[in-house]
Design a protein around this motif. Structure first.
Motif, PDB file in Angstrom:
ATOM      1  N   VAL A   1       0.845  -1.182   0.000  1.00  0.00           N
ATOM      2  CA  VAL A   1       0.000   0.000   0.000  1.00  0.00           C
ATOM      3  C   VAL A   1       0.884   1.237   0.000  1.00  0.00           C
ATOM      4  O   VAL A   1       1.871   1.307   0.755  1.00  0.00           O
ATOM      5  N   ARG A   2       0.519   2.201  -0.848  1.00  0.00           N
ATOM      6  CA  ARG A   2       1.221   3.479  -0.891  1.00  0.00           C
ATOM      7  C   ARG A   2       0.411   4.520  -0.119  1.00  0.00           C
ATOM      8  O   ARG A   2      -0.741   4.791  -0.453  1.00  0.00           O
TER       9      ARG A   2
ATOM     10  N   SER B   1       0.066   8.353   0.939  1.00  0.00           N
ATOM     11  CA  SER B   1       0.494   9.682   0.488  1.00  0.00           C
ATOM     12  C   SER B   1      -0.247  10.763   1.271  1.00  0.00           C
ATOM     13  O   SER B   1      -1.211  10.491   1.983  1.00  0.00           O
TER      14      SER B   1
ATOM     15  N   TYR C   1       5.320   9.248  -1.410  1.00  0.00           N
ATOM     16  CA  TYR C   1       4.500   8.297  -0.660  1.00  0.00           C
ATOM     17  C   TYR C   1       5.414   7.343   0.098  1.00  0.00           C
ATOM     18  O   TYR C   1       6.619   7.242  -0.187  1.00  0.00           O
TER      19      TYR C   1
ATOM     20  N   ARG D   1       5.619   3.193   1.373  1.00  0.00           N
ATOM     21  CA  ARG D   1       5.110   1.877   1.042  1.00  0.00           C
ATOM     22  C   ARG D   1       5.130   0.988   2.284  1.00  0.00           C
ATOM     23  O   ARG D   1       6.146   0.909   2.981  1.00  0.00           O
TER      24      ARG D   1
ATOM     25  N   MET E   1      -9.906   4.117   0.246  1.00  0.00           N
ATOM     26  CA  MET E   1      -9.144   4.968  -0.647  1.00  0.00           C
ATOM     27  C   MET E   1      -8.604   6.204   0.060  1.00  0.00           C
ATOM     28  O   MET E   1      -7.603   6.784  -0.381  1.00  0.00           O
ATOM     29  N   SER E   2      -9.216   6.607   1.160  1.00  0.00           N
ATOM     30  CA  SER E   2      -8.745   7.775   1.910  1.00  0.00           C
ATOM     31  C   SER E   2      -9.296   7.692   3.334  1.00  0.00           C
ATOM     32  O   SER E   2     -10.338   7.063   3.569  1.00  0.00           O
TER      33      SER E   2
ATOM     34  N   HIS F   1      -4.355   9.547   1.696  1.00  0.00           N
ATOM     35  CA  HIS F   1      -4.755   8.774   0.517  1.00  0.00           C
ATOM     36  C   HIS F   1      -3.993   7.459   0.473  1.00  0.00           C
ATOM     37  O   HIS F   1      -2.799   7.400   0.821  1.00  0.00           O
ATOM     38  N   TYR F   2      -4.700   6.396   0.035  1.00  0.00           N
ATOM     39  CA  TYR F   2      -4.119   5.060  -0.081  1.00  0.00           C
ATOM     40  C   TYR F   2      -4.240   4.594  -1.528  1.00  0.00           C
ATOM     41  O   TYR F   2      -5.291   4.760  -2.168  1.00  0.00           O
ATOM     42  N   ASN F   3      -3.176   3.997  -2.013  1.00  0.00           N
ATOM     43  CA  ASN F   3      -3.149   3.417  -3.351  1.00  0.00           C
ATOM     44  C   ASN F   3      -2.599   2.008  -3.239  1.00  0.00           C
ATOM     45  O   ASN F   3      -1.535   1.784  -2.646  1.00  0.00           O
ATOM     46  N   TYR F   4      -3.315   1.023  -3.834  1.00  0.00           N
ATOM     47  CA  TYR F   4      -2.986  -0.399  -3.678  1.00  0.00           C
ATOM     48  C   TYR F   4      -2.315  -0.905  -4.943  1.00  0.00           C
ATOM     49  O   TYR F   4      -2.871  -0.795  -6.047  1.00  0.00           O
ATOM     50  N   GLU F   5      -1.132  -1.459  -4.783  1.00  0.00           N
ATOM     51  CA  GLU F   5      -0.364  -1.961  -5.922  1.00  0.00           C
ATOM     52  C   GLU F   5      -0.905  -3.309  -6.392  1.00  0.00           C
ATOM     53  O   GLU F   5      -1.317  -4.141  -5.587  1.00  0.00           O
TER      54      GLU F   5
END
Length: 485
Positions: free
Chosen positions: A125-126, A128, A165, A167, A180-181, A195-199
């Motif tokens: 998870v990133r 940011s 960000y 990881r 997502m947030s 904010h979250y971004n999933y690889e």
């Protein structure tokens, strides 16, 4: 045989239960040794993932073709057997796996799986938009725990960082939604949105952000649709309940006519009795005395009932609409209609005995023959028209001038054509002195006299002209008569 079977069937009982089967505890019955080098997986969205295709394509996606084989355990679960330990570990280290763009839950085989087996996947998870004063190990770990259990995170304050960000590797429960947030409250400052971004996560539901269904099948979307449909039904029912009442208690027509008689028509959408007619009825009843009031009420009731039996009277009397126009022209509105009746009527200046076919043939052949040939008889016109139509159309097409049945094979009928003699015969060359000289011949190709032994056509003298032997005998051209005539 039948009596014994009947007795056996009568002895059966529906309450009888089969005893459980005891599996023999022998080495040949158990496959634990084979399962040690295997992975067990589960499809998170079986509606969009086909098991047979997964079994064949996943080894190639892992770059392990020929090194593992897959087995379908159920509609959702599968198992892959590996030949070597390092291939198995290599697949596990790749992180989350997807098939048909939907995630898979894969774990190593265990002899006694726990209750949460194949319920978690490892996700990078990133994170940011972290506040500038909270770039610490404890803060990053706390932010990662909001998504799942943090297993590993990358953090080194002594090295430069080029990406905005952080990881973290978390153990994510597939039953939860992907956040997502998240809004973070900071003491003495304004709230901050993280904010979250999933690889490696490709498809998800964009309503609840879960990994096990599409947006069209999301329970929230289905529930919202049901609620909207229920609200529409309730609104329609309320509109029907609050339908406008035409006849009130203080109306002179109340009790004489019903709401069905004065309401709105379901087909036309217009009042069954217009307001002008109702006002006249009310005025008619209001002017009545006590003696004749009952008579007038009965007269209004009976007259309306009688008019309702006739649709034409309903339109003209109750709704005050113009009656429909009755026309006797059957071709009205069709456009240009071809009719034989008008063409077959005799016109002035023509004979009554002249047939329609003969006049049509005469008109069709007028453009092909000159005015001198127009004095032919009717039989000649039919013959000429037949030849003309046969040359312009196929043999299988019916034409007006056709007198013979057409060929079924589609071949055209051979038509006679006039054969005109060549110019050399129609205009013979004048006889020259050189032609009479012995040994001198005329070359037609070179258009000059030639001296030599060239073969010469046999020609005879007819007056001052040279005529060949072939043209010496006059021929009669068909249908033209004798040339001497």
């Amino acid at each position: 045989m039948s009596a014994a079977m009947d007795r056996a069937l009568m002895a059966l009982s529906l309450e009888e239960e089969d005893k459980p089967f005891d599996m023999p505890d022998l080495p040949g019955f158990c496959s634990n040794e084979k399962n040690k080098l295997s992975l067990v997986g589960r499809m998170l969205n079986p509606e969009c993932q086909k098991m047979s295709t997964l079994i064949w394509r996943m080894p190639g996606k892992w770059s392990k073709e020929g090194k593992c084989r897959g087995v379908a355990l159920s509609q959702e679960r599968f198992q892959f057997f590996f030949d070597h330990e390092h291939d198995l570990l290599d697949v596990l280290e790749k992180g989350v796996h997807t098939f048909n763009e939907w995630a898979l839950a894969i774990e190593r085989w265990v002899e006694e799986p726990p209750d949460d087996y194949l319920q978690f996947i490892s996700l990078w998870v990133r994170i940011s938009n972290i506040p500038i004063n909270y770039y610490t190990k404890e803060a990053i770990m706390a932010l990662g725990d909001l998504v799942g259990e943090v297993k590993e995170f990358i953090f080194d304050p002594t090295k430069p960082q080029t990406q905005p960000y952080q990881r973290v590797l978390v153990k994510f429960n597939v039953a939860n939604s992907l956040k997502m947030s998240r809004v973070i409250n900071i003491k003495g400052a304004k709230p901050v949105t993280i904010h979250y971004n999933y690889e490696k996560i490709q498809k998800r539901c964009f309503t609840c952000f879960r990994l096990n269904h599409e947006q069209s099948r999301c329970p929230l979307v289905v529930k919202r649709r049901k609620d909207e449909a229920f609200a529409r039904r309730q609104a329609i029912s309320k509109e029907l309940e609050l339908k406008k009442v035409v006849l009130h208690e203080d109306d002179p027509l109340y009790g004489i006519l019903t709401e069905d008689q004065v309401g709105t028509g379901a087909v036309t959408g217009k009042p069954k009795i217009v307001k002008e007619v109702l006002d006249e009825m009310r005025q008619y009843l209001m002017l009545a005395t006590d003696e004749d009031r009952i008579i007038r009420e009965e007269r209004v009731r009976s007259s309306v009932a009688a008019v309702e039996q006739d649709p034409m009277l309903q339109r003209t009397v109750l709704r005050l609409e113009a009656p429909p126009v009755i026309s006797q022209d059957f071709n009205k509105g069709k456009g240009v209609v071809y009719s034989y009746e008008e063409l077959q009527k005799p016109k002035e200046g023509k004979l009554q005995s002249e047939k329609f076919m003969a006049s049509a043939i005469r008109a069709g052949s007028a453009g092909q023959w000159n005015a001198g040939n127009m004095d032919r008889t009717l039989s000649d016109e039919v013959y000429v028209g037949y030849n003309f139509m046969a040359t312009t159309e196929g043999s299988t097409v019916f034409s007006t001038g056709s007198l013979e049945p057409c060929a079924s094979a589609g071949t055209k009928k051979k038509v006679y054509q006039r054969r005109r003699p060549p110019k050399s015969r129609r205009k013979p060359r004048p006889l020259l002195l050189a032609d009479k000289t012995e040994g001198v011949m005329w070359d037609k190709a070179a258009d000059k006299s030639v001296v030599g032994s060239k073969k010469r056509k046999a020609e005879t003298e007819v007056g001052e002209l040279l005529v060949s032997a072939k043209s010496k005998t006059p021929k009669v051209i068909p249908r033209e008569g004798s040339p001497n005539a």
